[in-house]
Write a protein that holds these residues in place. Sequence first.
Motif, PDB file in Angstrom:
ATOM      1  N   ARG A  29     -31.578  65.998-112.022  1.00 16.61           N
ATOM      2  CA  ARG A  29     -32.732  66.857-111.712  1.00 16.61           C
ATOM      3  C   ARG A  29     -32.351  68.335-111.788  1.00 16.61           C
ATOM      4  N   ALA A  30     -31.208  68.688-111.215  1.00 18.77           N
ATOM      5  CA  ALA A  30     -30.778  70.095-111.240  1.00 18.77           C
ATOM      6  C   ALA A  30     -30.515  70.554-112.667  1.00 18.77           C
ATOM      7  N   ALA A  31     -29.845  69.715-113.438  1.00 17.66           N
ATOM      8  CA  ALA A  31     -29.514  70.088-114.814  1.00 17.66           C
ATOM      9  C   ALA A  31     -30.759  70.278-115.662  1.00 17.66           C
ATOM     10  N   THR A  32     -31.705  69.368-115.543  1.00 22.44           N
ATOM     11  CA  THR A  32     -32.909  69.460-116.367  1.00 22.44           C
ATOM     12  C   THR A  32     -33.824  70.586-115.892  1.00 22.44           C
ATOM     13  N   ALA A  33     -33.885  70.795-114.591  1.00 21.11           N
ATOM     14  CA  ALA A  33     -34.727  71.887-114.088  1.00 21.11           C
ATOM     15  C   ALA A  33     -34.219  73.233-114.592  1.00 21.11           C
ATOM     16  N   LEU A  34     -32.915  73.448-114.508  1.00 19.01           N
ATOM     17  CA  LEU A  34     -32.361  74.706-115.008  1.00 19.01           C
ATOM     18  C   LEU A  34     -32.481  74.785-116.527  1.00 19.01           C
ATOM     19  N   GLY A  35     -32.387  73.645-117.196  1.00 21.02           N
ATOM     20  CA  GLY A  35     -32.520  73.630-118.648  1.00 21.02           C
ATOM     21  C   GLY A  35     -33.946  73.771-119.141  1.00 21.02           C
ATOM     22  N   GLY A  36     -34.931  73.590-118.240  1.00 19.32           N
ATOM     23  CA  GLY A  36     -36.327  73.816-118.609  1.00 19.32           C
ATOM     24  C   GLY A  36     -37.075  72.593-119.089  1.00 19.32           C
ATOM     25  N   VAL A  37     -36.586  71.375-118.728  1.00 22.97           N
ATOM     26  CA  VAL A  37     -37.296  70.161-119.103  1.00 22.97           C
ATOM     27  C   VAL A  37     -37.458  69.275-117.876  1.00 22.97           C
ATOM     28  N   SER A  38     -38.392  68.345-117.941  1.00 23.36           N
ATOM     29  CA  SER A  38     -38.534  67.351-116.881  1.00 23.36           C
ATOM     30  C   SER A  38     -37.698  66.128-117.245  1.00 23.36           C
ATOM     31  N   VAL A  39     -37.569  65.190-116.296  1.00 26.19           N
ATOM     32  CA  VAL A  39     -36.712  64.035-116.539  1.00 26.19           C
ATOM     33  C   VAL A  39     -37.355  62.780-115.973  1.00 26.19           C
ATOM     34  N   GLY A  40     -37.108  61.648-116.628  1.00 23.97           N
ATOM     35  CA  GLY A  40     -37.559  60.351-116.138  1.00 23.97           C
ATOM     36  C   GLY A  40     -36.402  59.380-116.137  1.00 23.97           C
ATOM     37  N   PHE A  41     -36.452  58.412-115.203  1.00 27.89           N
ATOM     38  CA  PHE A  41     -35.370  57.441-115.033  1.00 27.89           C
ATOM     39  C   PHE A  41     -35.911  56.022-115.237  1.00 27.89           C
ATOM     40  N   PRO A  42     -36.029  55.576-116.479  1.00 26.80           N
ATOM     41  CA  PRO A  42     -36.638  54.260-116.725  1.00 26.80           C
ATOM     42  C   PRO A  42     -35.844  53.094-116.146  1.00 26.80           C
ATOM     43  N   MET A  43     -34.523  53.233-115.979  1.00 26.62           N
ATOM     44  CA  MET A  43     -33.724  52.138-115.415  1.00 26.62           C
ATOM     45  C   MET A  43     -34.073  51.863-113.953  1.00 26.62           C
ATOM     46  N   LEU A  44     -34.744  52.802-113.302  1.00 24.34           N
ATOM     47  CA  LEU A  44     -35.119  52.632-111.898  1.00 24.34           C
ATOM     48  C   LEU A  44     -36.553  52.143-111.752  1.00 24.34           C
ATOM     49  N   ASP A  45     -37.125  51.656-112.826  1.00 21.10           N
ATOM     50  CA  ASP A  45     -38.473  51.110-112.762  1.00 21.10           C
ATOM     51  C   ASP A  45     -38.529  49.987-111.723  1.00 21.10           C
ATOM     52  N   ASP A  46     -39.641  49.887-111.019  1.00 25.51           N
ATOM     53  CA  ASP A  46     -39.755  48.917-109.931  1.00 25.51           C
ATOM     54  C   ASP A  46     -39.575  47.477-110.406  1.00 25.51           C
ATOM     55  N   ALA A  47     -40.009  47.171-111.614  1.00 26.31           N
ATOM     56  CA  ALA A  47     -39.842  45.807-112.122  1.00 26.31           C
ATOM     57  C   ALA A  47     -38.367  45.482-112.339  1.00 26.31           C
ATOM     58  N   LEU A  48     -37.588  46.460-112.805  1.00 28.37           N
ATOM     59  CA  LEU A  48     -36.154  46.247-112.970  1.00 28.37           C
ATOM     60  C   LEU A  48     -35.461  46.137-111.620  1.00 28.37           C
ATOM     61  N   LEU A  49     -35.907  46.916-110.653  1.00 29.93           N
ATOM     62  CA  LEU A  49     -35.383  46.793-109.286  1.00 29.93           C
ATOM     63  C   LEU A  49     -35.683  45.408-108.729  1.00 29.93           C
ATOM     64  N   SER A  50     -36.914  44.944-108.902  1.00 28.84           N
ATOM     65  CA  SER A  50     -37.308  43.631-108.394  1.00 28.84           C
ATOM     66  C   SER A  50     -36.460  42.527-109.014  1.00 28.84           C
ATOM     67  N   LEU A  51     -36.191  42.637-110.309  1.00 33.48           N
ATOM     68  CA  LEU A  51     -35.360  41.629-110.963  1.00 33.48           C
ATOM     69  C   LEU A  51     -33.941  41.656-110.415  1.00 33.48           C
ATOM     70  N   SER A  52     -33.406  42.837-110.180  1.00 35.42           N
ATOM     71  CA  SER A  52     -32.069  42.957-109.602  1.00 35.42           C
ATOM     72  C   SER A  52     -31.997  42.274-108.245  1.00 35.42           C
TER      73      SER A  52
END
Length: 558
Positions: A422-445
């Motif tokens: 988050r810090a790196a992308t905010a300073l770099g001027g872009v937003s970020v998403g974390f698809p590996m933390l999707d709730d369906a993947l969490l549920s499967l884990s």
Amino acid sequence: MTQAHLASTTVITRGQPRFADAGKAGERAWLELLAPHGRLIDGLAQGLASVQGDFAVALTTDSGATLLAVDRFAQQTLCYRMGPQGLRFDERADALAGASELDPQAIFDYLYFHCIPSPRTIFKEVLRLPPGHYALYQNGRLTVARYWSPCFDATGPTDFASLKQEFLSHLQGGVRHQLDGSKPACFLSGGTDSSTVAGMIARETGSGADSYSIGFDAEGYDEMAYARLAARHFGTRHHEYYVTPDDLVRGIPEMAAHLDQPFGNSSVLPAYYCAKMARQDGVSRLLAGDGGDELYGGNSRYAKQRLFDLYQQVPGLLQRGLLEPLLLKTPLGKLPLLSKGASYVEQAAMPMPDRLQLYNLITRVGPSQVLTPAMLSRIDLTAPLRHQQASWREPAACSPLNRELAFDWRYTLAESDLPKVRAATALGGVSVGFPMLDDALLSLSLRLPDDYKLKGQQLRWFFKEALRGFLPDEIISKRKQGFGLPFGVWTTRTPALRAMAEDSLRGLAGRGVVRADYISQLFDRQLPAHPGYYGEMVWILMMLEQWLRAKAPAYKLG
């Protein structure tokens, strides 16, 4: 953040929440879920637990009640502070600081964890919501509580073929949820997680993503060959940047000034240069691969701790009556043939998470060797371990492996890796998403059996086998690395970088935080002998001083 009003209730929200009723979205969905009649519902925890995705939400009613909440991994964050006018909140801790004093205990927490775990912040009167928590201010009283805890249940079907199809579908769905219609792009280190994200973007969009990689001209640190392999395999439009020591000299003060509190994950600088390169290329959002290791059993310490767990199968009488006294309390344990056995017994005999202190940098070096008497008199050296012990106990009954995963969801993800990106992308001027933390993947884990995560000593068995044929075999079998920074090596070879580091640490000694004689020992003996290991100590102390220069230049222990 965006804001909406319904009747006399105000809601401010950030992130991409998804509601049980797929037809509802945005601020109005929050209002209808938590305050449908202008007042907060009784079942706040249940209501919040029904929301998926990443979010931070603040909801205020005309009666003066305020509710704050963040998602399960604190992908979005909120800080808060109580004052004469009630509860104030903001994404950043420094925005609420005002005249708040810096907290010496938070400084020690930073040196211990290389970050400051929630709820504490560097400011005494400012707190940060932990992941999966809410704060409710009502009738002059503040309540902070957890609304979600992981519940592992591996009693369901374990058919590999069906679980594989479900997993691949969820991976693509996670990417779909994070794409926002702008130019598809991702970080690409060449590891399994970032390569999977790059491949799933191609599968979802029908064309290759723009991928961004960082390299280092230092032996043992550069993974660009694997990033190029993944880029070719998935047809990405690949972009590379090689970070140099001069980049660090320029970027360290800039990053330190951007952070809302001290932060010591050294990968933040490479990630920043990646994000900056993407922004210059017209990208507004990057997808990152963080989370795969922690959800599916990919960190090497999981295998290591399993070996230590085997010791618990040794009869207690043999442990305490023979092995521990013989190897730990007599000179025999120091003999060459027995020293490894003594080390194993010493570690295995210690419960988790206490055992992790044996690997902690500040603990191994010795707080009394590093910190001044004035600093030591203001802190509790046992507080970080108590924090870890409380988090370790939090999940309901589960296996040692799953307890380790949940522990890492808190400390590795929520407190370190996600804030880094988050810090790196905010300073770099872009937003970020974390698809590996999707709730369906969490549920499967949560549903996978232990040996699907760690089969013997094989890390992430299910994850890798399910992706075999999708990822190149070379990437599946490679050793994990990421955007690791060769800071210690470069500091011993680059005069300008060493000068910045040494000046920073001397400044920290001048504030009365660290011992001046230890700084001399660190630069004269420890760093030249072991630059990879002690470079981390130089880094965390340097970033603390650089942050103080930017945010609290007058700070000094009395």
